[in-house]
Design a protein around this motif. Structure first.
Motif, PDB file in Angstrom:
ATOM      1  N   ALA A   1      99.063 -29.118 107.556  1.00  0.00           N
ATOM      2  CA  ALA A   1      99.544 -28.100 108.488  1.00  0.00           C
ATOM      3  C   ALA A   1      98.876 -26.764 108.200  1.00  0.00           C
ATOM      4  CB  ALA A   1     101.059 -27.971 108.375  1.00  0.00           C
TER       5      ALA A   1
ATOM      6  N   GLU B   1     103.375 -35.529 113.901  1.00  0.00           N
ATOM      7  CA  GLU B   1     104.808 -35.257 114.014  1.00  0.00           C
ATOM      8  C   GLU B   1     105.213 -34.687 115.363  1.00  0.00           C
ATOM      9  OE1 GLU B   1     106.495 -33.270 110.605  1.00  0.00           O
ATOM     10  OE2 GLU B   1     104.937 -34.079 109.281  1.00  0.00           O
TER      11      GLU B   1
ATOM     12  N   GLN C   1     102.215 -30.169 117.920  1.00  0.00           N
ATOM     13  CA  GLN C   1     101.254 -29.410 117.131  1.00  0.00           C
ATOM     14  C   GLN C   1     100.053 -29.044 117.998  1.00  0.00           C
ATOM     15  OE1 GLN C   1     101.358 -27.965 114.318  1.00  0.00           O
ATOM     16  NE2 GLN C   1      99.212 -27.409 114.089  1.00  0.00           N
TER      17      GLN C   1
ATOM     18  N   ASN D   1     106.837 -24.651 113.811  1.00  0.00           N
ATOM     19  CA  ASN D   1     106.801 -25.474 112.593  1.00  0.00           C
ATOM     20  C   ASN D   1     105.485 -26.245 112.549  1.00  0.00           C
ATOM     21  OD1 ASN D   1     107.616 -26.913 110.252  1.00  0.00           O
ATOM     22  ND2 ASN D   1     108.303 -28.620 111.531  1.00  0.00           N
TER      23      ASN D   1
ATOM     24  N   THR E   1     102.544 -28.667 111.652  1.00  0.00           N
ATOM     25  CA  THR E   1     102.608 -29.970 110.992  1.00  0.00           C
ATOM     26  C   THR E   1     101.202 -30.573 110.869  1.00  0.00           C
ATOM     27  OG1 THR E   1     103.060 -30.986 113.149  1.00  0.00           O
ATOM     28  CG2 THR E   1     104.960 -30.474 111.756  1.00  0.00           C
TER      29      THR E   1
END
Length: 213
Positions: A20, A40, A43, A202, A204
Motif C-alpha cells: 500500500a 482488497e 484501490q 485506506n 491497500t
C-alpha cells in the motif's frame, strides 16, 4: 466492458505484490501481458508507460481518448503514445472502467484541495520520483512525469465539465490486463492518498503479474 482473462496465475513469469502506498517499476516486453490486481478493493493505481528504447515516447492521454472516443478505459481500449502509435491494449478487465483525467496526487494538490497541513503527506508524484531515482537505467527524470492513468479510480465528469472524486467502483479481486504492443517501462504508484475516497481512505496492496506471449 467486462472481459475475464483465461490466464493462469501459476503460469506467470513475474508475480509481485506492491505494498500500500508504494511505487513499482518494471519492463514489459512486446507480446507480454501485464495484470494489475486490486487485492482488497477500492484501490487507485496511478500508472505511466514509456517506450523502453525511447522514453521520449510515452503514454498519451490525449491520443488515447481521441482514438477511443471515450474518456474511460476498458477492455478493447488501445493505449496510444505521444507519436500516435499503439503501446498497449487492454485485453481483459473485470472492473469495467478506469480514469484518464484525475491525474496524480502531489504535495501541491494536497495543499490546494485539502489543507496546508496535508502538504507533507506522501503522494503519487513522490512515488514516481522515488522509482525513477532507484532505476536510473531507464533515463527518466522529473520532466518525464506526465499525465497518468488511474486504474480502478472513479472520477465522474459533471454536467458542467468538472471532475469529482467518488467512491471506487472496484472490489477485491478485480483486475485489468494489458498486452504490450511494444517494449515498455511500466511505472506505478500504488496511490497513498488519504484525503479523498479514491482508496476508501485506506490504501491497500495490489498484485502485479506478467505472462509471456
Amino acid at each position: 466492458m467486462i472481459v475475464e482473462s483465461p490466464r493462469d496465475p501459476a503460469a506467470a513469469v513475474f508475480d509481485q505484490v506492491c505494498p500500500a502506498g508504494e511505487p513499482w517499476m518494471h519492463v514489459v516486453h512486446r507480446g507480454q501481458v501485464l495484470r494489475i490486481l486490486d487485492l482488497e478493493g477500492n484501490q487507485a493505481v496511478d500508472t505511466l508507460f514509456y517506450n523502453l528504447h525511447d522514453p521520449e515516447e510515452r503514454y498519451s492521454a490525449v491520443d488515447t481518448i481521441q482514438r477511443a472516443r471515450n474518456l474511460y478505459l476498458t477492455a478493447g481500449t488501445v493505449l496510444h503514445s505521444t507519436l500516435g502509435r499503439p503501446m498497449l491494449t487492454i485485453v481483459a478487465d473485470t472492473c469495467g472502467r478506469h480514469d484518464t483525467l484525475g491525474g496524480a496526487c502531489s504535495q501541491e494538490s494536497n495543499t490546494v484541495r485539502y489543507a496546508l497541513d496535508k502538504r507533507f503527506m506522501h503522494a503519487c508524484r513522490d512515488n514516481f520520483m522515488s522509482a525513477i531515482c532507484h532505476h536510473p537505467e531507464h533515463g527518466l527524470a522529473k520532466r518525464d512525469i506526465t499525465h497518468n492513468i488511474n486504474f480502478f479510480m472513479n472520477v465522474p465528469v459533471t454536467p458542467q465539465g468538472g471532475l469529482t472524486f467518488a467512491d471506487g467502483i472496484s472490489d477485491a479481486g478485480k483486475y485489468v490486463e494489458l498486452r504490450a504492443e511494444m517494449d515498455v517501462v511500466c511505472l506505478v504508484s500504488n496511490c497513498p492518498q488519504l484525503n479523498n475516497p479514491c482508496n476508501g481512505w485506506n490504501p491497500t496492496p495490489v498484485r502485479l503479474m506478467v505472462w509471456d506471449a
